[in-house]
Motif scaffolding. Structure first.
Motif, PDB file in Angstrom:
ATOM      1  N   ILE A  89       0.842  -1.208   0.000  1.00  0.00           N
ATOM      2  CA  ILE A  89       0.000   0.000   0.000  1.00  0.00           C
ATOM      3  C   ILE A  89       0.875   1.256   0.000  1.00  0.00           C
ATOM      4  O   ILE A  89       0.601   2.220  -0.722  1.00  0.00           O
ATOM      5  CB  ILE A  89      -0.969  -0.020   1.205  1.00  0.00           C
ATOM      6  N   LYS A  90       1.967   1.241   0.766  1.00  0.00           N
ATOM      7  CA  LYS A  90       2.880   2.392   0.770  1.00  0.00           C
ATOM      8  C   LYS A  90       3.504   2.587  -0.613  1.00  0.00           C
ATOM      9  O   LYS A  90       3.661   3.712  -1.075  1.00  0.00           O
ATOM     10  CB  LYS A  90       3.973   2.195   1.820  1.00  0.00           C
ATOM     11  N   THR A  91       3.842   1.486  -1.275  1.00  0.00           N
ATOM     12  CA  THR A  91       4.426   1.564  -2.605  1.00  0.00           C
ATOM     13  C   THR A  91       3.432   2.145  -3.615  1.00  0.00           C
ATOM     14  O   THR A  91       3.777   3.000  -4.420  1.00  0.00           O
ATOM     15  CB  THR A  91       4.880   0.164  -3.085  1.00  0.00           C
ATOM     16  N   ILE A  92       2.188   1.706  -3.518  1.00  0.00           N
ATOM     17  CA  ILE A  92       1.144   2.229  -4.409  1.00  0.00           C
ATOM     18  C   ILE A  92       0.939   3.718  -4.165  1.00  0.00           C
ATOM     19  O   ILE A  92       0.816   4.502  -5.105  1.00  0.00           O
ATOM     20  CB  ILE A  92      -0.191   1.454  -4.207  1.00  0.00           C
ATOM     21  N   ALA A  93       0.914   4.112  -2.895  1.00  0.00           N
ATOM     22  CA  ALA A  93       0.716   5.528  -2.564  1.00  0.00           C
ATOM     23  C   ALA A  93       1.838   6.384  -3.147  1.00  0.00           C
ATOM     24  O   ALA A  93       1.591   7.454  -3.692  1.00  0.00           O
ATOM     25  CB  ALA A  93       0.623   5.705  -1.059  1.00  0.00           C
ATOM     26  N   LYS A  94       3.081   5.896  -3.044  1.00  0.00           N
ATOM     27  CA  LYS A  94       4.206   6.638  -3.609  1.00  0.00           C
ATOM     28  C   LYS A  94       4.085   6.753  -5.112  1.00  0.00           C
ATOM     29  O   LYS A  94       4.357   7.789  -5.702  1.00  0.00           O
ATOM     30  CB  LYS A  94       5.529   5.950  -3.250  1.00  0.00           C
ATOM     31  N   THR A  95       3.675   5.675  -5.755  1.00  0.00           N
ATOM     32  CA  THR A  95       3.525   5.655  -7.210  1.00  0.00           C
ATOM     33  C   THR A  95       2.465   6.646  -7.642  1.00  0.00           C
ATOM     34  O   THR A  95       2.642   7.381  -8.609  1.00  0.00           O
ATOM     35  CB  THR A  95       3.158   4.244  -7.688  1.00  0.00           C
TER      36      THR A  95
END
Length: 99
Positions: A89-95
């Protein structure tokens, strides 16, 4: 209710279920993967690493404490589902922020 007509038309026999199941699994031989190596405190759990290696997986999601003690082996990382999803989820948010 929405799918009841569709499901009524489906004829499921043991053979069809078996065929459908086999169509999306891949049976692998793990006998020659990490032969004689002990990876975790529970040697039975070592099979998860062998299966992951045979399947080309880089992640094992589990709640098994013996596997979590290993943390990582031969490029295969061990996560709880919660920890994996949190990182995902953190990776998606950064993307999304960078788009």
């Amino acid at each position: 209710d929405k799918f009841s007509e569709y499901l009524k038309k489906q004829i499921y026999t043991i053979e069809k279920l078996d065929y459908d199941y086999k169509s999306f699994i891949n049976i692998v031989d793990t006998e020659d993967i990490y032969p004689g190596q002990t990876i975790s405190d529970d040697p039975d759990d070592d099979e998860y690493f062998r299966i992951a290696k045979a399947a080309g997986a880089r992640i094992i999601l589990t709640e098994d404490n013996d596997l979590h003690k290993v943390n990582s082996f031969d490029g295969i990382k061990v996560f709880t589902a919660k920890k994996f999803m949190s990182g995902y989820i953190k990776t998606i948010a950064k993307t999304e922020r960078s788009v």
